[in-house]
Design a protein around this motif. Structure first.
Motif, PDB file in Angstrom:
ATOM      1  N   GLU A  25      37.649  22.448 -51.335  1.00  0.00           N
ATOM      2  CA  GLU A  25      37.888  20.859 -51.108  1.00  0.00           C
ATOM      3  C   GLU A  25      37.852  20.505 -49.598  1.00  0.00           C
ATOM      4  N   THR A  26      38.459  21.708 -48.814  1.00  0.00           N
ATOM      5  CA  THR A  26      38.454  21.238 -47.372  1.00  0.00           C
ATOM      6  C   THR A  26      37.073  21.273 -46.733  1.00  0.00           C
ATOM      7  N   SER A  29      34.760  18.654 -48.039  1.00  0.00           N
ATOM      8  CA  SER A  29      34.769  17.459 -47.491  1.00  0.00           C
ATOM      9  C   SER A  29      34.625  17.204 -45.907  1.00  0.00           C
ATOM     10  N   ARG A  32      30.579  17.371 -46.075  1.00  0.00           N
ATOM     11  CA  ARG A  32      29.952  16.191 -46.106  1.00  0.00           C
ATOM     12  C   ARG A  32      30.214  14.837 -45.032  1.00  0.00           C
ATOM     13  N   ALA A  33      31.221  14.757 -44.371  1.00  0.00           N
ATOM     14  CA  ALA A  33      31.706  14.141 -43.504  1.00  0.00           C
ATOM     15  C   ALA A  33      30.624  14.357 -42.257  1.00  0.00           C
TER      16      ALA A  33
END
Length: 155
Positions: A25-26, A29, A32-33
């Motif tokens: 998840e990290t 994220s 994608r950022a």
């Protein structure tokens, strides 16, 4: 779960599923950022890659959204809306579509894909910062063995 002041024995007793989930998840994220700051989304990049004969597509043929969804089934996330992402790429002129609803990458889309791909090494470098390649390889091998141990198959 915290690793502050946890001994190696304590870390060894912690559940792999927890840490792999947090890592997944990290990292997603973060990736994608980083891509959003550069003006594109991960699903948009995947669409371009899956339609490019110079990348993932074996033949450069057009594909429908369901065909693309199937091709990306092992990594597309449930919240990813490939139709909406393709619509953005159509508006940018990076994709076109035919009468059968197949999407095709355009010349400007191919140029964009190649440009976007140039950012991947910098994103990877940030993720791997402070991690020795040998440690990374060991980690991947350990995860692969855990996958085999639990009946999974390696891609």
């Amino acid at each position: 779960m915290t690793t502050q002041h946890t001994s190696d024995a304590g870390l060894a007793a912690q559940p792999a599923a927890y840490w792999t989930g947090v890592a997944y998840e990290t990292i997603i994220s973060f990736t994608r950022a980083q891509q959003a700051e550069l003006g594109f989304t991960q699903p948009q990049f995947w669409l371009l890659r899956n339609l490019s004969k110079n990348d993932i597509s074996p033949d450069g043929r057009g594909r429908t959204i369901p065909e693309l969804q199937q091709a990306m089934s092992s990594y597309v996330r449930p919240e990813d809306d490939l139709k909406a992402e393709a619509d953005v790429l159509l508006e940018r002129g990076w994709l076109t579509h035919d009468a059968d609803g197949r999407l095709w990458i355009t010349e400007s889309g191919e140029e964009a894909r190649a440009g976007i791909k140039q950012h991947a090494p910098a994103i990877r470098a940030r993720i791997h910062q402070g991690i020795d390649d040998a440690d990374y390889v060991t980690t991947v091998k350990v995860l692969q063995q855990m996958i085999r141990n639990t009946g999974g198959t390696l891609a």
